[in-house]
Write a protein that holds these residues in place. Structure first.
Motif, PDB file in Angstrom:
ATOM      1  N   UNK A 303      88.813  -5.507  55.250  1.00 18.80           N
ATOM      2  CA  UNK A 303      88.636  -4.833  54.258  1.00 18.80           C
ATOM      3  C   UNK A 303      87.622  -4.269  54.472  1.00 18.80           C
ATOM      4  N   UNK A 304      86.932  -4.554  55.474  1.00 21.25           N
ATOM      5  CA  UNK A 304      85.867  -3.759  56.502  1.00 21.25           C
ATOM      6  C   UNK A 304      86.276  -2.705  57.561  1.00 21.25           C
ATOM      7  N   UNK A 305      87.910  -3.025  57.638  1.00 25.25           N
ATOM      8  CA  UNK A 305      88.466  -2.117  58.876  1.00 25.25           C
ATOM      9  C   UNK A 305      89.167  -1.307  58.182  1.00 25.25           C
ATOM     10  N   UNK A 306      89.949  -1.506  56.801  1.00 20.03           N
ATOM     11  CA  UNK A 306      90.068  -0.488  56.012  1.00 20.03           C
ATOM     12  C   UNK A 306      89.316   0.721  55.984  1.00 20.03           C
ATOM     13  N   UNK A 307      88.433  -0.175  55.660  1.00 17.55           N
ATOM     14  CA  UNK A 307      87.364   1.166  54.819  1.00 17.55           C
ATOM     15  C   UNK A 307      86.386   1.929  56.428  1.00 17.55           C
ATOM     16  N   UNK A 308      85.999   1.411  57.207  1.00 17.74           N
ATOM     17  CA  UNK A 308      85.437   1.923  58.800  1.00 17.74           C
ATOM     18  C   UNK A 308      86.487   1.444  59.558  1.00 17.74           C
ATOM     19  N   UNK A 309      86.881   2.414  60.234  1.00 19.79           N
ATOM     20  CA  UNK A 309      88.225   2.180  61.265  1.00 19.79           C
ATOM     21  C   UNK A 309      87.465   1.544  62.437  1.00 19.79           C
ATOM     22  N   UNK A 310      85.861   1.839  62.644  1.00 22.10           N
ATOM     23  CA  UNK A 310      85.510   1.350  64.162  1.00 22.10           C
ATOM     24  C   UNK A 310      85.116  -0.250  63.997  1.00 22.10           C
ATOM     25  N   UNK A 311      85.385  -0.193  63.114  1.00 25.03           N
ATOM     26  CA  UNK A 311      84.433  -2.205  62.462  1.00 25.03           C
ATOM     27  C   UNK A 311      85.792  -2.914  63.145  1.00 25.03           C
TER      28      UNK A 311
END
Length: 791
Positions: A303-311
């Motif tokens: 979920x976080x990777x979809x919002x924050x590409x660098x995560x």
């Protein structure tokens, strides 16, 4: 079909069958040995328990000979089969043929009965595989048959006779067979079923009847009624249920399930396999919680990777054995590092209230952290840092609002938020691995205090002080990353080992009693072993020998625990053992008989006193005294063997030096093979769980071994449902002590603990760890409002 003459195909099936049996001999023997140990570890009536323990002690000396005799018998049969020779052995059970009536010895009859029962057990379980094999052999002109003195190696009677004869050839006796009969029948049937399956496969590989019409073999119950069946339904074929399916002929998924050995064990087998499956899926066992926690982290990272590409926290980072993060770990930006330091100081000031002032509350500390969150995000230099700040804040928000944690503990947990944030920024695997030491530390500390009722936890308790110390150590080393968490986690685990034993008021008494039980059991077992070795070549009356092994070894152990191994009281009991041995030897002269009569009253008085101190009831004492009187009467009538003065001197000296033969407690292997019924150790402050539960699977036993000290559980036992905490585990974790908040101890042996877990009578108070629950709640909030990651 045909890749060879019919006779060759029939021979191939029989050779494959014998090969499979030979390969499985060691596994069969090992499984039977394990079954004997399991039976010996279970509660039973005294006579049955004695027979089981005798079996466990005698089996290791004969098991190799039994295995060799069985293997030799099978190898010879395989050789004769390949050479075309007839097998001339008596058959029994389902394959028995008429023989002339004649008188036979009792031991022969006993063997015949044992073999007949074994043959029936094998036939009951292997019905489907055997039926398929017979049908295929009929197709190649070689069905299983026995006539006269020539028998087929595929017949259950031939196999049963071979197993029974090998048992006796190996030096084992009929009494041992009867004690282990249920286990033997079960394991031999499984062994035979696997071999029949191999023989079926050998014919299938040659194209022999890949599909078998099973309708001629179906036997329906008269009262079965009308039932609609579908492909895959279970039908009663050849006396054993199996799944009628064409997917893999000869392999039946519905073959009877392995059942637990019967006996007076108190372990109740589940009614149907689906019940066991239901319990196992409803109980958070078998690593299911670990898998769910890892899956939760995967969802969060996605979920976080979809919002924050660098995560990119999709997999645990490699780390060194020392616990340090890998060189590729990120660094905290200078601005964020300073902001973290400022917030840490604010939280410490809030938590470190002075005496006489209002105590800090979790809500007040949480409010300060929320106010500081904007400053942290403003100081962050990358979207990944801002997202990490938000996630960690959500995790600790959940933890600090967990009302099942004492308020004082939550305040100390609040001070971990900034150190955890620093680790989360520098080590992305904090969001990818449940094994990260920061997560494990929070989970372990939380699990130990989760069972306390809110408001009742003593702030001066040593556990509270240890949690405070752990937090202060983490705060003191802000730049060491995971290493400081790994270090204090190990220290916390070591603290728990002594806390419940020495410092916790509720558990201290129970742990002390449990340790005494374990020590007494260990010494009793070792005393028994050494006495057996000592008296192996000494002519001792059987009644006295059994009394020393069954009773006096435990009396010596009790005295050693209570007064010390080298105490005068223990030495006096050892001398009594030597006097019993001498008194029960043949007395042929008037002087010897007079001496026995002079020494007998004080000797029997000491024997009774020893049994009283060891906790034996009056009826048991009277029975043992009566048995000893019988042995002494045999001595007076010279029916017992004489004991020379040299032998007596040797026995006395070895009894005096018996303690020197005992190993150190830490090196003693106390396991289910040797543990006895512990119910005699029960007292007002210690309950010993001797019955209840369902036969545990190996997976449940493994889960029982993984339970951690300090964890809280819901126990359903003796009509009570109450919270208990795991406070102590003995050597090899064969004994586990749970204590109630009121201080009553409940002691489990390993197999019984697995039985209670299996039956759902002992359940973890919390199905999810503290950080897993916090991750679940954070995930829900982020899913509802993903924009908060960057705002």
């Amino acid at each position: 079909m045909s890749l060879g003459p019919h006779r060759a195909l029939a021979l191939t099936a029989r050779v494959s069958y014998l090969d499979a049996l030979i390969k499985g001999v060691h596994g069969l023997v090992q499984a039977c040995t394990d079954g004997a140990r399991l039976l010996a570890s279970q509660s039973a009536e005294p006579s049955l328990y004695t027979r089981r323990r005798d079996l466990v002690l005698d089996l290791p000396r004969a098991v190799s000979a039994w295995e060799a005799a069985l293997d030799t018998r099978l190898q010879l049969a395989l050789r004769d089969l390949r050479l075309g020779r007839s097998l001339l052995v008596r058959v029994t059970g389902a394959d028995a043929v008429d023989i002339p009536l004649t008188l036979v010895d009792d031991h022969v009859m006993e063997r015949d009965l044992s073999a007949s029962r074994l043959a029936q057990a094998v036939a009951d379980l292997t019905g489907s595989e055997y039926t398929d094999l017979n049908a295929r052999l009929q197709a190649v002109g070689g069905p299983v048959a026995s006539s006269g003195t020539q028998v087929d190696v595929l017949s259950v009677g031939w196999l049963a006779r071979g197993v029974v004869d090998s048992w006796h050839d190996g030096g084992l006796v009929a009494a041992h067979w009867q004690t282990l009969q249920t286990v033997l029948q079960h394991e031999v049937a499984q062994w035979a079923q696997e071999a029949y399956h191999v023989a079926n496969k050998a014919l299938l590989d040659q194209g022999v009847r890949p599909e078998i019409d099973l309708r001629p073999f179906i036997r329906r119950s008269r009262d079965a009624g009308v039932a609609l069946t579908r492909p895959g339904d279970v039908e009663d074929v050849g006396g054993a249920g199996f799944a009628h399916s064409g997917a893999h002929p000869g392999t039946h998924s519905g073959a009877p399930a392995r059942t637990a050995p019967a006996g007076n064990s108190g372990l109740q087998p589940l009614g149907r396999p689906c019940e066991e499956t239901r319990l196992m899926t409803q109980t958070p066992a078998l690593g299911r919680g670990q898998l769910q926690s890892q899956a939760m982290l995967g969802k969060l990272a996605a979920l976080v990777s979809r919002q924050v590409p660098g995560f990119a926290a999709t997999a645990p980072m490699p780390s060194s054995s020392s616990g340090q993060a890998s060189p590729s770990a990120a660094r905290v930006s200078p601005g964020l590092g300073q902001a973290i330091q400022r917030v840490s100081e604010v939280v410490r000031r809030q938590a470190n209230t002075q005496p006489g002032t209002a105590t800090a509350t979790p809500d007040a500390v949480l409010q300060d952290l929320r106010h500081s969150q904007k400053a942290l995000k403003d100081a962050a230099t990358t979207p990944v840092e801002r997202a990490t700040i938000e996630i960690v804040a959500l995790l600790f928000q959940s933890i600090l609002q967990e009302e099942r944690l004492p308020a004082a503990i939550r305040v100390w947990f609040a001070r971990l938020q900034m150190p955890v944030l620093r680790v989360a920024v520098t080590e992305p695997d904090f969001f990818a691995a449940t094994s990260h030491p920061a997560r494990m530390l929070i989970d372990r500390m939380g699990a130990c205090v989760m069972g306390f009722v809110a408001g009742e936890h003593d702030s001066e308790d040593a556990l509270h002080d240890e949690i405070k110390r752990v937090v202060q150590v983490v705060e003191a080393y802000p730049d060491t990353g995971r290493r400081v968490f790994q270090t204090v986690l190990g220290e916390f685990e070591r603290f728990l080992e002594t806390y419940f034993r020495d410092q916790n008021q509720a558990s201290r008494m129970g742990v002390s009693l449990a340790q005494q039980v374990e020590q007494r059991e260990t010494w009793a077992i070792q005393y028994t072993i050494e006495l057996r070795k000592m008296l192996e070549t000494v002519p001792v009356h059987d009644g006295v020998r059994e009394f020393l092994f069954r009773v006096w070894a435990d009396v010596l152990a009790h005295s050693a625990v209570q007064t010390g191994q080298a105490s005068e009281a223990t030495r006096e009991l050892k001398r009594a053992a030597a006097d019993l041995i001498w008194s029960a030897s043949a007395k042929t002269s008037r002087e010897e008989r007079a001496e026995v009569l002079r020494r007998l009253p004080p000797l029997l008085k000491l024997v009774r006193e020893g049994m009283v101190r060891a906790g034996l009831g009056a009826d048991a004492q009277d029975a043992h005294i009566q048995a000893l009187n019988t042995a002494l009467a045999a001595a007076f009538s010279a029916r017992s063997a004489p004991l020379s003065s040299a032998h007596l001197r040797e026995v006395t000296q070895r009894l005096e030096a018996l303690d020197e033969l005992l190993p150190d407690m830490a090196a003693m292997a106390l396991d289910a093979d040797t543990l006895r019924d512990l119910s005699g150790h029960e007292s007002e402050n210690l309950e010993v769980v001797a019955e209840g539960g369902t036969m545990p699977t190996p997976a449940m036993q493994a889960w029982a071994r993984e339970l951690q000290i300090g964890a809280w559980f819901q126990l359903d036992y003796r009509g009570r449902r109450e919270q208990v905490q795991l406070a102590w585990q003995g050597l090899n974790k064969q004994l586990s002590l749970f204590v109630t908040p009121q201080g009553r101890g409940v002691l489990f042996q390993m197999h019984r603990l697995g039985a209670f877990l299996q039956a759902g009578l002992l359940l973890p108070l919390e199905e999810e760890s503290l950080t897993t629950r916090a991750t679940r709640q954070a995930l829900a909030k982020l899913d509802a409002d993903p924009a908060r990651l960057l705002n």
